[in-house]
Design a protein around this motif. Structure first.
Motif, mmCIF file in Angstrom:
data_model
loop_
_atom_site.group_PDB
_atom_site.id
_atom_site.type_symbol
_atom_site.label_atom_id
_atom_site.label_comp_id
_atom_site.label_asym_id
_atom_site.label_seq_id
_atom_site.Cartn_x
_atom_site.Cartn_y
_atom_site.Cartn_z
ATOM 1 N N SER A 88 2.171 -27.586 4.604
ATOM 2 C CA SER A 88 3.571 -27.621 5.105
ATOM 3 C C SER A 88 3.754 -29.032 4.967
ATOM 4 C CB SER A 88 3.796 -26.952 6.373
ATOM 5 O OG SER A 88 5.094 -27.319 6.983
ATOM 6 N N ASN B 14 8.804 -23.880 6.997
ATOM 7 C CA ASN B 14 8.349 -22.929 5.924
ATOM 8 C C ASN B 14 8.239 -21.554 6.630
ATOM 9 O OD1 ASN B 14 7.697 -24.475 3.407
ATOM 10 N ND2 ASN B 14 6.238 -25.608 5.161
ATOM 11 N N LEU C 273 -0.620 -22.122 4.790
ATOM 12 C CA LEU C 273 0.681 -22.696 4.366
ATOM 13 C C LEU C 273 0.235 -24.281 4.467
ATOM 14 C CD1 LEU C 273 3.229 -20.831 6.629
ATOM 15 C CD2 LEU C 273 2.909 -20.749 4.229
ATOM 16 N N THR D 124 6.178 -17.066 6.200
ATOM 17 C CA THR D 124 5.455 -16.241 5.769
ATOM 18 C C THR D 124 5.747 -15.004 6.434
ATOM 19 O OG1 THR D 124 3.005 -15.811 4.913
ATOM 20 C CG2 THR D 124 3.530 -16.876 7.265
#
Length: 197
Positions: free
Chosen positions: A131, A137, A129, A139
């Protein structure tokens, strides 16, 4: 005459002693002040760290509230630290295993801009990721309930392993907190993860 000379000599010696001891006393006071400031700084840091954890604990039964409360508290802490000429940074990961087959990991980034976070789940699934700072965020990973898994978290120069024991039809929450506070040459940093069943 002898008495006057004696009094004059006593006054001169007293003044000389006071003049010699005054710098030592000033140095002592400066050191005491620095010790108190360092202790106060440590207390502030520990309070912030514990409150970041509490912002998650107090809403552990609602995944979205955990995320929003941690975001709000990180934002608040950073604003207050900036007003006090301190530099605050923080990263929170909140993991939710749904009890069926999906693990959601949500990241709240107050650590750095374009943070590259590498997550490896049980050495079989991975996610990278990128960010932006002040962002949220997430996942997902799949799993089979009833097994023990390892989540490896890598970012900057940090690597942490989190062991996750899952159960069928039971939600599990894990929070990972990385907080640092800087003031002049003083830097405090603490990383901890904890389970909420």
């Amino acid at each position: 005459m002898k008495g006057e000379a004696f009094l004059l000599a006593a006054v001169i010696i007293s003044v000389a002693l006071v003049a010699m001891l005054q710098p030592m006393r000033s140095e002592y006071l400066v050191k005491q002040k620095q010790l108190l400031q360092n202790e106060f700084f440590s207390d502030i840091f520990e309070n912030i760290f514990n409150e970041v954890k509490n912002s998650i604990y107090f809403s552990y039964d609602n995944f979205e509230s955990m995320i929003l409360n941690s975001y709000d508290f990180l934002n608040f802490s950073q604003k207050i630290a900036n007003q006090k000429s301190m530099n605050f940074k923080g990263l929170v990961l909140i993991l939710k295993a749904d009890g069926a087959n999906e693990i959601n990991i949500t990241i709240v980034n107050f650590l750095s801009d374009n943070l590259q976070l590498n997550l490896t789940f049980n050495n079989t699934q991975s996610s990278i990721l990128i960010s932006p700072i002040y962002s949220i965020n997430s996942t997902n990973f799949s799993y089979t309930p009833g097994n023990i898994y390892t989540l490896i978290i890598r970012y900057k120069n940090t690597e942490s392993n989190v062991e996750i024991s899952t159960e069928s039809n039971k939600q599990i929450y894990i929070a990972y907190v990385d907080v640092s506070l800087e003031r002049l040459e003083d830097i405090k940093r603490k990383i901890e993860y904890f389970f909420m069943l």
